[in-house]
Write a protein that holds these residues in place. Sequence first.
Motif, PDB file in Angstrom:
ATOM      1  N   PRO A   1       0.850  -1.182   0.000  1.00 15.69           N
ATOM      2  CA  PRO A   1       0.000   0.000   0.000  1.00 15.69           C
ATOM      3  C   PRO A   1       0.895   1.244   0.000  1.00 15.69           C
ATOM      4  CG  PRO A   1      -0.765  -1.595   1.609  1.00 15.69           C
ATOM      5  CD  PRO A   1       0.563  -2.073   1.137  1.00 15.69           C
ATOM      6  N   TYR A   2       0.598   2.216  -0.870  1.00 19.08           N
ATOM      7  CA  TYR A   2       1.483   3.358  -1.053  1.00 19.08           C
ATOM      8  C   TYR A   2       0.688   4.656  -1.045  1.00 19.08           C
ATOM      9  CZ  TYR A   2       5.302   6.110  -2.935  1.00 19.08           C
ATOM     10  OH  TYR A   2       6.295   7.035  -3.098  1.00 19.08           O
ATOM     11  N   PRO A   3       1.076   5.691  -0.316  1.00 21.66           N
ATOM     12  CA  PRO A   3       2.283   5.746   0.499  1.00 21.66           C
ATOM     13  C   PRO A   3       2.120   4.963   1.802  1.00 21.66           C
ATOM     14  CG  PRO A   3       1.059   7.797   0.693  1.00 21.66           C
ATOM     15  CD  PRO A   3       0.340   6.976  -0.325  1.00 21.66           C
ATOM     16  N   THR A   4       3.257   4.564   2.358  1.00 18.80           N
ATOM     17  CA  THR A   4       3.231   3.900   3.660  1.00 18.80           C
ATOM     18  C   THR A   4       2.959   4.956   4.726  1.00 18.80           C
ATOM     19  OG1 THR A   4       5.576   4.222   3.816  1.00 18.80           O
ATOM     20  CG2 THR A   4       4.851   2.061   3.106  1.00 18.80           C
ATOM     21  N   PHE A   5       2.584   4.487   5.881  1.00 19.37           N
ATOM     22  CA  PHE A   5       2.204   5.422   6.932  1.00 19.37           C
ATOM     23  C   PHE A   5       3.416   5.905   7.725  1.00 19.37           C
ATOM     24  CE2 PHE A   5      -0.148   6.439  10.934  1.00 19.37           C
ATOM     25  CZ  PHE A   5      -0.742   7.568  10.396  1.00 19.37           C
TER      26      PHE A   5
ATOM     27  N   GLU B   1       8.401   1.956   7.936  1.00 23.51           N
ATOM     28  CA  GLU B   1       7.952   1.031   6.880  1.00 23.51           C
ATOM     29  C   GLU B   1       8.599   1.384   5.553  1.00 23.51           C
ATOM     30  OE1 GLU B   1       3.392   0.307   7.144  1.00 23.51           O
ATOM     31  OE2 GLU B   1       3.890   1.994   8.438  1.00 23.51           O
ATOM     32  N   SER B   2       8.645   2.677   5.240  1.00 21.96           N
ATOM     33  CA  SER B   2       9.195   3.060   3.944  1.00 21.96           C
ATOM     34  C   SER B   2      10.682   2.702   3.877  1.00 21.96           C
ATOM     35  CB  SER B   2       8.854   4.523   3.692  1.00 21.96           C
ATOM     36  OG  SER B   2       9.967   5.268   3.488  1.00 21.96           O
ATOM     37  N   GLN B   3      11.395   2.883   5.003  1.00 17.84           N
ATOM     38  CA  GLN B   3      12.829   2.559   4.990  1.00 17.84           C
ATOM     39  C   GLN B   3      13.080   1.058   4.899  1.00 17.84           C
ATOM     40  OE1 GLN B   3      13.870   4.813   8.450  1.00 17.84           O
ATOM     41  NE2 GLN B   3      14.214   6.681   7.253  1.00 17.84           N
ATOM     42  N   VAL B   4      12.267   0.289   5.626  1.00 21.06           N
ATOM     43  CA  VAL B   4      12.500  -1.160   5.602  1.00 21.06           C
ATOM     44  C   VAL B   4      12.160  -1.726   4.216  1.00 21.06           C
ATOM     45  CG1 VAL B   4      10.322  -2.179   6.418  1.00 21.06           C
ATOM     46  CG2 VAL B   4      12.461  -3.180   7.122  1.00 21.06           C
ATOM     47  N   LEU B   5      11.159  -1.138   3.557  1.00 18.94           N
ATOM     48  CA  LEU B   5      10.811  -1.618   2.205  1.00 18.94           C
ATOM     49  C   LEU B   5      11.970  -1.358   1.244  1.00 18.94           C
ATOM     50  CD1 LEU B   5       7.068  -0.558   1.851  1.00 18.94           C
ATOM     51  CD2 LEU B   5       7.973  -2.887   1.748  1.00 18.94           C
ATOM     52  N   PHE B   6      12.549  -0.186   1.361  1.00 20.40           N
ATOM     53  CA  PHE B   6      13.672   0.156   0.483  1.00 20.40           C
ATOM     54  C   PHE B   6      14.821  -0.835   0.687  1.00 20.40           C
ATOM     55  CE2 PHE B   6      17.600   2.514  -0.360  1.00 20.40           C
ATOM     56  CZ  PHE B   6      17.386   2.793  -1.704  1.00 20.40           C
ATOM     57  N   HIS B   7      15.146  -1.084   1.951  1.00 24.40           N
ATOM     58  CA  HIS B   7      16.226  -2.010   2.295  1.00 24.40           C
ATOM     59  C   HIS B   7      15.887  -3.429   1.819  1.00 24.40           C
ATOM     60  CE1 HIS B   7      19.015  -3.568   5.779  1.00 24.40           C
ATOM     61  NE2 HIS B   7      19.433  -3.916   4.595  1.00 24.40           N
TER      62      HIS B   7
ATOM     63  N   ARG C   1       9.434  -8.993  -6.478  1.00 25.41           N
ATOM     64  CA  ARG C   1       8.917  -7.827  -7.194  1.00 25.41           C
ATOM     65  C   ARG C   1       8.009  -6.998  -6.274  1.00 25.41           C
ATOM     66  NH1 ARG C   1       5.605  -9.266 -12.398  1.00 25.41           N
ATOM     67  NH2 ARG C   1       4.177  -7.502 -12.449  1.00 25.41           N
ATOM     68  N   GLN C   2       8.066  -5.694  -6.431  1.00 29.90           N
ATOM     69  CA  GLN C   2       7.168  -4.812  -5.669  1.00 29.90           C
ATOM     70  C   GLN C   2       6.114  -4.229  -6.606  1.00 29.90           C
ATOM     71  OE1 GLN C   2       8.821  -1.103  -4.113  1.00 29.90           O
ATOM     72  NE2 GLN C   2       7.240  -0.984  -2.537  1.00 29.90           N
ATOM     73  N   GLU C   3       4.870  -4.322  -6.192  1.00 25.75           N
ATOM     74  CA  GLU C   3       3.784  -3.632  -6.903  1.00 25.75           C
ATOM     75  C   GLU C   3       3.154  -2.697  -5.891  1.00 25.75           C
ATOM     76  OE1 GLU C   3       2.493  -3.616  -9.926  1.00 25.75           O
ATOM     77  OE2 GLU C   3       3.809  -5.148 -10.800  1.00 25.75           O
ATOM     78  N   LYS C   4       2.929  -1.466  -6.269  1.00 23.68           N
ATOM     79  CA  LYS C   4       2.334  -0.534  -5.309  1.00 23.68           C
ATOM     80  C   LYS C   4       0.818  -0.483  -5.489  1.00 23.68           C
ATOM     81  CE  LYS C   4       6.478   2.272  -5.063  1.00 23.68           C
ATOM     82  NZ  LYS C   4       7.163   3.494  -5.499  1.00 23.68           N
ATOM     83  N   LEU C   5       0.124  -0.560  -4.390  1.00 25.31           N
ATOM     84  CA  LEU C   5      -1.317  -0.312  -4.413  1.00 25.31           C
ATOM     85  C   LEU C   5      -1.469   1.170  -4.071  1.00 25.31           C
ATOM     86  CD1 LEU C   5      -4.318  -1.268  -4.433  1.00 25.31           C
ATOM     87  CD2 LEU C   5      -4.084  -1.656  -1.973  1.00 25.31           C
TER      88      LEU C   5
ATOM     89  N   ASP D   1       6.096   7.863  13.750  1.00 23.81           N
ATOM     90  CA  ASP D   1       7.469   8.381  13.738  1.00 23.81           C
ATOM     91  C   ASP D   1       7.616   9.666  12.926  1.00 23.81           C
ATOM     92  OD1 ASP D   1       7.258   7.177  11.235  1.00 23.81           O
ATOM     93  OD2 ASP D   1       8.777   5.639  11.607  1.00 23.81           O
ATOM     94  N   ARG D   2       6.784   9.841  11.888  1.00 18.35           N
ATOM     95  CA  ARG D   2       6.893  11.057  11.071  1.00 18.35           C
ATOM     96  C   ARG D   2       6.579  12.326  11.876  1.00 18.35           C
ATOM     97  NH1 ARG D   2       7.147   9.436   5.569  1.00 18.35           N
ATOM     98  NH2 ARG D   2       6.075   7.480   5.168  1.00 18.35           N
ATOM     99  N   GLU D   3       5.872  12.143  13.010  1.00 22.41           N
ATOM    100  CA  GLU D   3       5.485  13.311  13.819  1.00 22.41           C
ATOM    101  C   GLU D   3       6.463  13.569  14.961  1.00 22.41           C
ATOM    102  OE1 GLU D   3       1.535  12.365  15.096  1.00 22.41           O
ATOM    103  OE2 GLU D   3       0.789  12.398  13.036  1.00 22.41           O
TER     104      GLU D   3
HETATM  105  N1  UDP Z   1       8.207   3.834  -0.059  1.00 18.14           N
HETATM  106  C1  UDP Z   1       6.971   3.387   0.279  1.00 18.14           C
HETATM  107  N2  UDP Z   1       6.112   4.260   0.891  1.00 18.14           N
HETATM  108  C2  UDP Z   1       6.439   5.554   1.134  1.00 18.14           C
HETATM  109  C3  UDP Z   1       7.703   6.019   0.756  1.00 18.14           C
HETATM  110  C4  UDP Z   1       8.553   5.118   0.166  1.00 18.14           C
HETATM  111  O1  UDP Z   1       6.619   2.230   0.065  1.00 18.14           O
HETATM  112  O2  UDP Z   1       5.610   6.297   1.689  1.00 18.14           O
HETATM  113  C5  UDP Z   1       9.151   2.895  -0.647  1.00 18.14           C
HETATM  114  C6  UDP Z   1       9.202   3.080  -2.129  1.00 18.14           C
HETATM  115  O3  UDP Z   1       8.330   2.198  -2.770  1.00 18.14           O
HETATM  116  C7  UDP Z   1      10.624   2.753  -2.451  1.00 18.14           C
HETATM  117  C8  UDP Z   1      11.367   3.192  -1.225  1.00 18.14           C
HETATM  118  O4  UDP Z   1      10.427   3.214  -0.167  1.00 18.14           O
HETATM  119  O5  UDP Z   1      10.797   1.353  -2.613  1.00 18.14           O
HETATM  120  C9  UDP Z   1      12.042   4.515  -1.414  1.00 18.14           C
HETATM  121  O6  UDP Z   1      11.051   5.468  -1.561  1.00 18.14           O
HETATM  122  P1  UDP Z   1      11.306   6.921  -2.152  1.00 18.14           P
HETATM  123  O7  UDP Z   1      10.095   7.736  -1.890  1.00 18.14           O
HETATM  124  O8  UDP Z   1      12.629   7.397  -1.652  1.00 18.14           O
HETATM  125  O9  UDP Z   1      11.471   6.652  -3.726  1.00 18.14           O
HETATM  126  P2  UDP Z   1      10.421   6.143  -4.812  1.00 18.14           P
HETATM  127  O10 UDP Z   1      10.994   4.831  -5.313  1.00 18.14           O
HETATM  128  O11 UDP Z   1       9.062   5.963  -4.231  1.00 18.14           O
HETATM  129  O12 UDP Z   1      10.469   7.222  -5.855  1.00 18.14           O
END
Ligand code: UDP
Length: 442
Positions: A37-41, A45-51, A60-64, A298-300
Amino acid sequence: MSHIALLPSSGMGHLTPFLRLAALLTVHNIKITIITPYPTFSLAESQVLFHFFSTFPQIRQEKLHLLPLDNFSGNSEEDPFYCHIEVIRRSSHLLSSLLSSLSPPLAALITDMSLTASVVPITKALNIPNYIFFTSSAQMLTLFISFHTKANANSYEMDALQIPTLEPIPKSWIPPPLLQDSNNLLKTYITENGKEMTKSDGILVNTLESIEEESLAALNGGKVILGLPSVTAIGLLPPCFNKCQSLAWLDTQPIGSVLYVSFGSRTAMSREQLKELGDGLMRSGYRFLWVVKDKKVDREDDKDLEDVIGNELTESVKERGLVVKHWLNQENILSHPAVGGFLSHCGWNSLTEAMWLGVRVLAWPQHGDQKINASLVERIGLGIWESSWGWGGKDIVKGQQIAEKVSELMGNELLRMKAVSVREKARAGMELGGTREDEGIG
Ligand code: UDP
Ligand code: UDP
């Protein structure tokens, strides 16, 4: 090659076990897609997904892409993570075209429990088998599935939730929003998703037969609800990242001497309770690594440690501990030889990590499923729980009480050995195969 997609929902507590399961499935020569689900909350979560996607390029990643639901801000009393799940739920009709566009066609979808009611009808229409991944304990699953059958006028007056063949679950362990007269997001989710579980093709739980045998037998024996598909204990999911963080302070501490104190990714403590906790840790005389959190999201989080716990406490805790206010990789900490105990809120992932790494736990549940999970801590020999302490934010637990419990945990060699034997049991009980190194895969 089979193709399986996984659909987590909101929060690290839901995302982490999905990523671990995905990592395990790759070693079985299965093509894996994770629908995020995108954006993550949260930032975490966003950092761990990137890693994760850098570590596992074959997944493969597909964004909803979530709908901008400007008209849904939720009630300010509601947990922001439940509000985000609601946004995902309201965007879930977009899944239909996403799922049918995946190639090769899906052999199955594995869906987070909080999305059961919205996603099962979609996968039924597409003829894709849908397995629900329940990311808490099997005992919590018994409550999740049976709550809608009890949620009538009498249920609010009950003393305990009674399920045939199982020990009653006392009312004081049931998440308080479920006992409110008024409707709220948690109550709606548990009611609606609990009902739909019977229509899924199976339920997966990251637990072990050896620690939750009774609950699993009741679930599979039709004692909780009739018509439930099979519930499979898939074992504890090992960490999926290699060690990556330097923990210089921990490296200088004696083996088994440090208490790690953390309440997970989304539990904020009041300033007053933080002050008592700091006082309790100091009074206990033990060394500690304390992760302070005073914002749910954490964003707050924009305050320094001194602003949150005050200059005096910040200075005095330095004598015996390390106090931080940022994300630390918990698996790295729990696997560090200097760590000898864990003061935990009993999120299910935290407990499974403590079991996997054999670290004794002082349970201090704060909300949600955590009292139900905490009851297992004592039952399986992982540690201790002072069940007279109330839910987080209700009653303040005093420093002296905390100090006594910390000493009871850290001073008890038998408890340390029992936790090590839970670890042996956990590793012997793994039911999914694959390459597994001591610190995880990947
Ligand atoms: N990401 C995400 N949700 C967010 C922000 C980032 O899932 O709210 C994931 C994104 O899919 C990517 C990674 O975190 O795999 C890096 O995100 P960034 O926004 O830096 O780049 P993006 O690839 O989205 O342009
Ligand atoms: N976690 C972490 N560092 C932190 C806080 C949490 O690595 O500072 C991880 C923890 O290891 C676990 C997850 O985030 O895997 C939290 O899930 P859990 O079910 O324990 O609790 P929740 O955060 O959902 O309340």
